[in-house]
Design an enzyme around this catalytic site. Structure first.
Site, PDB file in Angstrom:
ATOM      1  N   CYS A 179     -10.481  -3.507  -4.565  1.00 18.00           N
ATOM      2  CA  CYS A 179      -9.488  -4.502  -5.012  1.00 18.00           C
ATOM      3  C   CYS A 179     -10.178  -5.770  -5.510  1.00 18.00           C
ATOM      4  O   CYS A 179      -9.727  -6.394  -6.473  1.00 18.00           O
ATOM      5  CB  CYS A 179      -8.502  -4.813  -3.894  1.00 18.00           C
ATOM      6  SG  CYS A 179      -7.397  -3.415  -3.557  1.00 18.00           S
ATOM      7  N   GLU A 237      -2.882  -4.741  -3.105  1.00 18.75           N
ATOM      8  CA  GLU A 237      -3.338  -5.657  -4.163  1.00 18.75           C
ATOM      9  C   GLU A 237      -3.368  -4.953  -5.507  1.00 18.75           C
ATOM     10  O   GLU A 237      -2.944  -5.497  -6.529  1.00 18.75           O
ATOM     11  CB  GLU A 237      -4.752  -6.174  -3.845  1.00 18.75           C
ATOM     12  CG  GLU A 237      -4.866  -6.949  -2.556  1.00 18.75           C
ATOM     13  CD  GLU A 237      -5.186  -6.065  -1.355  1.00 18.75           C
ATOM     14  OE1 GLU A 237      -4.632  -4.953  -1.233  1.00 18.75           O
ATOM     15  OE2 GLU A 237      -5.998  -6.495  -0.517  1.00 18.75           O
ATOM     16  N   CYS A 277     -10.112  -5.135   0.125  1.00 18.92           N
ATOM     17  CA  CYS A 277     -11.246  -4.194   0.108  1.00 18.92           C
ATOM     18  C   CYS A 277     -12.093  -4.420  -1.144  1.00 18.92           C
ATOM     19  O   CYS A 277     -11.696  -5.135  -2.077  1.00 18.92           O
ATOM     20  CB  CYS A 277     -10.740  -2.754   0.169  1.00 18.92           C
ATOM     21  SG  CYS A 277     -10.143  -2.121  -1.410  1.00 18.92           S
ATOM     22  N   ASN A 290       0.843  -1.197   0.000  1.00 23.15           N
ATOM     23  CA  ASN A 290       0.000   0.000   0.000  1.00 23.15           C
ATOM     24  C   ASN A 290       0.876   1.244   0.000  1.00 23.15           C
ATOM     25  O   ASN A 290       1.962   1.271   0.609  1.00 23.15           O
ATOM     26  CB  ASN A 290      -1.027   0.005   1.143  1.00 23.15           C
ATOM     27  CG  ASN A 290      -0.455  -0.170   2.529  1.00 23.15           C
ATOM     28  OD1 ASN A 290       0.597  -0.769   2.705  1.00 23.15           O
ATOM     29  ND2 ASN A 290      -1.154   0.337   3.530  1.00 23.15           N
ATOM     30  N   GLU A 318       0.304   5.223   0.644  1.00 20.46           N
ATOM     31  CA  GLU A 318      -0.646   6.250   1.083  1.00 20.46           C
ATOM     32  C   GLU A 318      -0.215   7.638   0.621  1.00 20.46           C
ATOM     33  O   GLU A 318       0.889   7.819   0.092  1.00 20.46           O
ATOM     34  CB  GLU A 318      -0.796   6.184   2.607  1.00 20.46           C
ATOM     35  CG  GLU A 318      -1.400   4.847   3.036  1.00 20.46           C
ATOM     36  CD  GLU A 318      -1.727   4.764   4.513  1.00 20.46           C
ATOM     37  OE1 GLU A 318      -1.296   5.642   5.291  1.00 20.46           O
ATOM     38  OE2 GLU A 318      -2.419   3.797   4.885  1.00 20.46           O
ATOM     39  N   CYS A 376      -4.046   0.569  -2.590  1.00 20.01           N
ATOM     40  CA  CYS A 376      -3.899  -0.671  -1.820  1.00 20.01           C
ATOM     41  C   CYS A 376      -2.787  -1.550  -2.395  1.00 20.01           C
ATOM     42  O   CYS A 376      -2.455  -1.462  -3.585  1.00 20.01           O
ATOM     43  CB  CYS A 376      -5.194  -1.476  -1.854  1.00 20.01           C
ATOM     44  SG  CYS A 376      -6.554  -0.739  -0.947  1.00 20.01           S
TER      45      CYS A 376
HETATM   46  N1  THU Z   1      -5.305  -1.574   2.370  1.00 18.95           N
HETATM   47  C1  THU Z   1      -4.733  -2.391   1.432  1.00 18.95           C
HETATM   48  O1  THU Z   1      -3.573  -2.197   1.050  1.00 18.95           O
HETATM   49  N2  THU Z   1      -5.463  -3.407   0.934  1.00 18.95           N
HETATM   50  C2  THU Z   1      -6.773  -3.645   1.250  1.00 18.95           C
HETATM   51  O2  THU Z   1      -7.423  -4.429   0.577  1.00 18.95           O
HETATM   52  C3  THU Z   1      -7.369  -2.970   2.402  1.00 18.95           C
HETATM   53  C4  THU Z   1      -6.654  -1.743   2.859  1.00 18.95           C
HETATM   54  C5  THU Z   1      -4.550  -0.429   2.870  1.00 18.95           C
HETATM   55  C6  THU Z   1      -5.090   0.892   2.388  1.00 18.95           C
HETATM   56  C7  THU Z   1      -4.601   1.834   3.462  1.00 18.95           C
HETATM   57  O3  THU Z   1      -3.294   2.248   3.132  1.00 18.95           O
HETATM   58  C8  THU Z   1      -4.534   0.975   4.714  1.00 18.95           C
HETATM   59  O4  THU Z   1      -4.598  -0.377   4.274  1.00 18.95           O
HETATM   60  C9  THU Z   1      -5.677   1.215   5.694  1.00 18.95           C
HETATM   61  O5  THU Z   1      -6.897   1.182   5.046  1.00 18.95           O
END
Ligand code: THU
Length: 140
Positions: free
Chosen positions: A96, A59, A93, A46, A48, A57
């Site tokens: 994804c 994935e 999520c 991920n 940000e 994310c």
């Molecule tokens: N996140 C992912 O990388 N993958 C997911 O499927 C769920 C959430 C990350 C996004 C964000 O940077 C952190 O987790 C908190 O939501």
């Protein structure tokens, strides 16, 4: 992809990719490893952003890396995530899941949500996105 060795290789790669996660805002660090049909693994984490909605994310990072390098067919993905120093079952999520739907057969694509090689949950995409909308819906 049902060989134990492949599964371990994939989960290991996801846990390793997690080390690169850039998550200064949520403190939730995620790594993913995507297995292509030819055996190649594409990893992602991920990433940000101070403008929160821009964050990507793990994935989707893995999928976009793979697709941008020409891969189109995938058999499985492993995901490892959690707060710093902790392991969680970090299920993908909804956004994804939809990206998986674009490139993968929901009946056969496997999703490993892993705390470690020996502690994981295994799903088929169709369980995570039942009655999903995909490329097949737009075929004439
Ligand atoms: N996140 C992912 O990388 N993958 C997911 O499927 C769920 C959430 C990350 C996004 C964000 O940077 C952190 O987790 C908190 O939501």
């Amino acid at each position: 992809m049902e060989k134990d060795k492949d599964k371990e290789r994939l989960i290991d790669a996801a846990c390793c990719a997690r080390k690169a996660a850039y998550a200064p805002y949520s403190g939730y660090f995620v790594g993913a490893a995507l297995l292509a049909k030819d055996g190649r693994i594409y990893t992602g984490c991920n990433v940000e952003n101070a403008s929160y909605g821009v964050s990507n994310c793990a994935e989707r990072t893995a999928f976009f890396k793979a697709v941008s390098e020409g891969a189109r067919e995938f058999t499985a993905i492993a995901i490892c995530g959690g707060r710093q120093g902790e392991a969680d079952y970090a299920a993908p999520c909804g956004v994804c899941r939809q990206v998986m739907m674009e490139f993968c057969d929901p009946k056969t694509f496997t999703v490993f949500v892993a705390k470690s090689c020996g502690d994981y949950r295994k799903y088929q995409l169709e369980e995570l996105l039942p009655a999903g909308f995909g490329p097949g819906n737009l075929k004439k």
